[in-house]
Design a protein around this motif. Structure first.
Motif, PDB file in Angstrom:
ATOM      1  N   SER A 182     -50.163  37.338  43.375  1.00 34.20           N
ATOM      2  CA  SER A 182     -50.980  36.673  44.385  1.00 34.20           C
ATOM      3  C   SER A 182     -50.322  35.378  44.859  1.00 34.20           C
ATOM      4  CB  SER A 182     -52.366  36.383  43.816  1.00 34.20           C
ATOM      5  OG  SER A 182     -53.177  35.743  44.775  1.00 34.20           O
ATOM      6  N   CYS A 183     -49.813  34.587  43.921  1.00 30.58           N
ATOM      7  CA  CYS A 183     -49.180  33.305  44.266  1.00 30.58           C
ATOM      8  C   CYS A 183     -47.933  33.518  45.118  1.00 30.58           C
ATOM      9  CB  CYS A 183     -48.806  32.540  43.002  1.00 30.58           C
ATOM     10  SG  CYS A 183     -50.220  31.918  42.067  1.00 30.58           S
ATOM     11  N   VAL A 184     -47.105  34.488  44.720  1.00 27.72           N
ATOM     12  CA  VAL A 184     -45.850  34.739  45.425  1.00 27.72           C
ATOM     13  C   VAL A 184     -46.117  35.203  46.858  1.00 27.72           C
ATOM     14  CG1 VAL A 184     -43.892  36.338  45.551  1.00 27.72           C
ATOM     15  CG2 VAL A 184     -44.377  35.141  43.427  1.00 27.72           C
ATOM     16  N   VAL A 185     -47.080  36.106  47.037  1.00 31.77           N
ATOM     17  CA  VAL A 185     -47.365  36.624  48.383  1.00 31.77           C
ATOM     18  C   VAL A 185     -47.951  35.534  49.269  1.00 31.77           C
ATOM     19  CG1 VAL A 185     -48.752  38.268  49.697  1.00 31.77           C
ATOM     20  CG2 VAL A 185     -47.606  38.998  47.615  1.00 31.77           C
ATOM     21  N   GLU A 186     -48.836  34.715  48.722  1.00 30.34           N
ATOM     22  CA  GLU A 186     -49.398  33.612  49.511  1.00 30.34           C
ATOM     23  C   GLU A 186     -48.297  32.659  49.974  1.00 30.34           C
ATOM     24  OE1 GLU A 186     -52.427  31.818  47.134  1.00 30.34           O
ATOM     25  OE2 GLU A 186     -53.802  33.518  47.333  1.00 30.34           O
ATOM     26  N   LEU A 187     -47.344  32.358  49.096  1.00 29.42           N
ATOM     27  CA  LEU A 187     -46.218  31.491  49.464  1.00 29.42           C
ATOM     28  C   LEU A 187     -45.347  32.166  50.519  1.00 29.42           C
ATOM     29  CD1 LEU A 187     -45.233  30.176  45.922  1.00 29.42           C
ATOM     30  CD2 LEU A 187     -45.975  28.756  47.840  1.00 29.42           C
ATOM     31  N   LEU A 188     -45.118  33.458  50.361  1.00 26.68           N
ATOM     32  CA  LEU A 188     -44.274  34.196  51.304  1.00 26.68           C
ATOM     33  C   LEU A 188     -44.880  34.190  52.704  1.00 26.68           C
ATOM     34  CD1 LEU A 188     -41.815  35.961  51.781  1.00 26.68           C
ATOM     35  CD2 LEU A 188     -43.096  37.914  50.895  1.00 26.68           C
ATOM     36  N   VAL A 189     -46.173  34.450  52.789  1.00 30.66           N
ATOM     37  CA  VAL A 189     -46.855  34.444  54.079  1.00 30.66           C
ATOM     38  C   VAL A 189     -46.846  33.040  54.687  1.00 30.66           C
ATOM     39  CG1 VAL A 189     -49.096  34.735  55.224  1.00 30.66           C
ATOM     40  CG2 VAL A 189     -48.292  36.440  53.568  1.00 30.66           C
ATOM     41  N   LYS A 190     -47.112  32.041  53.867  1.00 30.75           N
ATOM     42  CA  LYS A 190     -47.108  30.651  54.347  1.00 30.75           C
ATOM     43  C   LYS A 190     -45.751  30.262  54.923  1.00 30.75           C
ATOM     44  CE  LYS A 190     -48.051  25.911  52.788  1.00 30.75           C
ATOM     45  NZ  LYS A 190     -48.439  25.061  51.629  1.00 30.75           N
ATOM     46  N   LEU A 191     -44.675  30.644  54.209  1.00 29.71           N
ATOM     47  CA  LEU A 191     -43.317  30.338  54.688  1.00 29.71           C
ATOM     48  C   LEU A 191     -43.013  31.086  55.978  1.00 29.71           C
ATOM     49  CD1 LEU A 191     -41.308  30.355  51.341  1.00 29.71           C
ATOM     50  CD2 LEU A 191     -41.638  28.394  52.860  1.00 29.71           C
ATOM     51  N   ALA A 192     -43.377  32.364  56.033  1.00 33.64           N
ATOM     52  CA  ALA A 192     -43.119  33.156  57.240  1.00 33.64           C
ATOM     53  C   ALA A 192     -43.813  32.528  58.447  1.00 33.64           C
ATOM     54  CB  ALA A 192     -43.581  34.590  57.031  1.00 33.64           C
ATOM     55  N   LYS A 193     -45.069  32.117  58.251  1.00 29.62           N
ATOM     56  CA  LYS A 193     -45.822  31.507  59.352  1.00 29.62           C
ATOM     57  C   LYS A 193     -45.196  30.178  59.785  1.00 29.62           C
ATOM     58  CE  LYS A 193     -49.244  34.497  59.711  1.00 29.62           C
ATOM     59  NZ  LYS A 193     -49.412  35.323  60.939  1.00 29.62           N
ATOM     60  N   SER A 194     -44.824  29.363  58.806  1.00 31.05           N
ATOM     61  CA  SER A 194     -44.301  28.027  59.137  1.00 31.05           C
ATOM     62  C   SER A 194     -42.937  28.098  59.818  1.00 31.05           C
ATOM     63  CB  SER A 194     -44.224  27.149  57.879  1.00 31.05           C
ATOM     64  OG  SER A 194     -43.285  27.665  56.956  1.00 31.05           O
ATOM     65  N   HIS A 195     -42.175  29.159  59.556  1.00 30.16           N
ATOM     66  CA  HIS A 195     -40.851  29.317  60.167  1.00 30.16           C
ATOM     67  C   HIS A 195     -40.870  30.305  61.337  1.00 30.16           C
ATOM     68  CE1 HIS A 195     -38.442  27.019  57.183  1.00 30.16           C
ATOM     69  NE2 HIS A 195     -39.417  27.374  56.365  1.00 30.16           N
ATOM     70  N   ASN A 196     -42.069  30.781  61.704  1.00 30.75           N
ATOM     71  CA  ASN A 196     -42.218  31.736  62.806  1.00 30.75           C
ATOM     72  C   ASN A 196     -41.378  32.982  62.585  1.00 30.75           C
ATOM     73  OD1 ASN A 196     -43.594  32.366  65.190  1.00 30.75           O
ATOM     74  ND2 ASN A 196     -41.870  31.765  66.478  1.00 30.75           N
ATOM     75  N   THR A 197     -41.337  33.425  61.339  1.00 26.61           N
ATOM     76  CA  THR A 197     -40.578  34.610  60.946  1.00 26.61           C
ATOM     77  C   THR A 197     -41.528  35.790  60.780  1.00 26.61           C
ATOM     78  OG1 THR A 197     -38.895  33.303  59.785  1.00 26.61           O
ATOM     79  CG2 THR A 197     -39.133  35.607  59.118  1.00 26.61           C
ATOM     80  N   ALA A 198     -41.179  36.925  61.371  1.00 26.43           N
ATOM     81  CA  ALA A 198     -41.982  38.141  61.199  1.00 26.43           C
ATOM     82  C   ALA A 198     -41.741  38.698  59.795  1.00 26.43           C
ATOM     83  CB  ALA A 198     -41.602  39.177  62.246  1.00 26.43           C
ATOM     84  N   LEU A 199     -42.762  39.320  59.232  1.00 24.16           N
ATOM     85  CA  LEU A 199     -42.680  39.871  57.876  1.00 24.16           C
ATOM     86  C   LEU A 199     -43.227  41.298  57.868  1.00 24.16           C
ATOM     87  CD1 LEU A 199     -42.405  39.664  54.721  1.00 24.16           C
ATOM     88  CD2 LEU A 199     -44.693  38.643  54.721  1.00 24.16           C
ATOM     89  N   VAL A 200     -42.417  42.226  57.342  1.00 23.90           N
ATOM     90  CA  VAL A 200     -42.881  43.591  57.090  1.00 23.90           C
ATOM     91  C   VAL A 200     -42.767  43.817  55.583  1.00 23.90           C
ATOM     92  CG1 VAL A 200     -42.530  46.055  57.510  1.00 23.90           C
ATOM     93  CG2 VAL A 200     -42.151  44.400  59.364  1.00 23.90           C
ATOM     94  N   LEU A 201     -43.919  43.996  54.932  1.00 26.44           N
ATOM     95  CA  LEU A 201     -43.979  44.055  53.478  1.00 26.44           C
ATOM     96  C   LEU A 201     -44.561  45.388  53.013  1.00 26.44           C
ATOM     97  CD1 LEU A 201     -45.031  41.232  51.087  1.00 26.44           C
ATOM     98  CD2 LEU A 201     -46.189  43.433  50.917  1.00 26.44           C
ATOM     99  N   VAL A 202     -43.783  46.119  52.222  1.00 25.94           N
ATOM    100  CA  VAL A 202     -44.243  47.370  51.623  1.00 25.94           C
ATOM    101  C   VAL A 202     -44.917  47.063  50.298  1.00 25.94           C
ATOM    102  CG1 VAL A 202     -43.484  49.502  50.500  1.00 25.94           C
ATOM    103  CG2 VAL A 202     -42.533  48.851  52.715  1.00 25.94           C
ATOM    104  N   THR A 203     -46.117  47.608  50.096  1.00 25.47           N
ATOM    105  CA  THR A 203     -46.828  47.361  48.843  1.00 25.47           C
ATOM    106  C   THR A 203     -47.780  48.509  48.527  1.00 25.47           C
ATOM    107  OG1 THR A 203     -48.267  45.795  47.659  1.00 25.47           O
ATOM    108  CG2 THR A 203     -48.664  46.069  50.020  1.00 25.47           C
ATOM    109  N   HIS A 204     -48.039  48.708  47.239  1.00 30.63           N
ATOM    110  CA  HIS A 204     -49.082  49.641  46.807  1.00 30.63           C
ATOM    111  C   HIS A 204     -50.386  48.903  46.509  1.00 30.63           C
ATOM    112  CE1 HIS A 204     -45.728  52.516  45.961  1.00 30.63           C
ATOM    113  NE2 HIS A 204     -46.652  53.381  46.319  1.00 30.63           N
ATOM    114  N   SER A 205     -50.327  47.565  46.531  1.00 34.81           N
ATOM    115  CA  SER A 205     -51.467  46.749  46.140  1.00 34.81           C
ATOM    116  C   SER A 205     -52.352  46.412  47.343  1.00 34.81           C
ATOM    117  CB  SER A 205     -50.977  45.448  45.488  1.00 34.81           C
ATOM    118  OG  SER A 205     -52.039  44.524  45.354  1.00 34.81           O
ATOM    119  N   HIS A 206     -53.614  46.789  47.262  1.00 38.20           N
ATOM    120  CA  HIS A 206     -54.553  46.441  48.331  1.00 38.20           C
ATOM    121  C   HIS A 206     -54.775  44.927  48.385  1.00 38.20           C
ATOM    122  CE1 HIS A 206     -55.761  50.504  49.555  1.00 38.20           C
ATOM    123  NE2 HIS A 206     -55.612  50.843  48.277  1.00 38.20           N
TER     124      HIS A 206
END
Length: 222
Positions: free
Chosen positions: A176-200
């Motif tokens: 949970s912590c890692v994904v929240e940081l990843l999304v926050k960084l992507a948003k702050s740098h205006n970077t698109a993110l495509v993330l494959v996951t099995h976790s809802h």
């Protein structure tokens, strides 16, 4: 737009002969948009990421990344695109064991000729790994290695980040912590993110969730 996929078709050969893995698949991902990609094992999620990254040839259809049409791109163009426009975060981290954390973070940026010491320092601070900069990967926990891998991918300032099950080896709390940081960084740098996951739970942190089944993407309501 950061990423456009148009009428993508892809066949694979398995024990039963040829199988249609992707069927007339289309998707558009804008700058700063975070997309979750879900689906059963064997549905084609990793193949789709490989096609976007230019690691597998496009059989039919088109993928346009940062203005480059991948189906017509040369191997050199694809290599340059991966260096300068694309960040990839692997489930197994793929850190370089002979390099310190600090040098691992800088690696992708140096490769892209975009090294920015202040950005690398800021990423380490945002990901709470500044105290680990002089350590080496073998001394780190799984969660720490994943944070280093995220910092390395972001240091090159890519237009698009691809993440294949980036939290598959982490417990729920670290995930949970890692994904929240990843999304926050992507948003702050205006970077698109495509993330494959099995976790809802992981997918729920994305802007949109798509389910890949029978070769098609379906938008899932959160």
């Amino acid at each position: 737009m950061s990423l456009t996929i148009e009428s993508l078709n892809h066949q694979i050969t398995d024990g039963h002969g040829k199988r249609q893995l992707l069927s007339d698949l289309s998707l558009t991902v804008g700058q700063g948009e975070c997309i979750g990609l879900m689906g059963d094992s064997g549905s084609g999620k990793t193949t789709l990421l490989n096609l976007i990254a230019g690691l597998e040839p496009i059989q039919q259809g088109q993928i346009i990344l940062a203005g480059v049409a991948l189906a017509q791109a040369s191997e050199q163009q694809l290599s340059d695109l991966r260096k300068t426009q694309l960040g990839i975060i692997f489930q197994q981290y793929n850190l370089l064991s002979s390099l310190s954390v600090q040098d691992n973070i800088a690696f992708s940026a140096r490769l892209a000729d975009r090294y920015d010491a202040s950005l690398c320092t800021a990423l380490a601070r945002q990901l709470d790994i500044q105290a680990l900069l002089n350590q080496y990967p073998l001394t780190l926990s799984g969660g720490e290695m994943q944070r280093v891998a995220i910092a390395r991918a972001m240091s090159a300032q890519p237009q698009l980040l691809l993440a294949d099950e980036p939290t598959g080896n982490l417990d729920d709390n670290n995930s949970s912590c890692v994904v929240e940081l990843l999304v926050k960084l992507a948003k702050s740098h205006n970077t698109a993110l495509v993330l494959v996951t099995h976790s809802h739970n992981v997918a729920a942190k994305m802007d949109k969730i798509y389910q890949l089944a029978d070769g098609q993407l379906t938008l899932v309501n959160k």
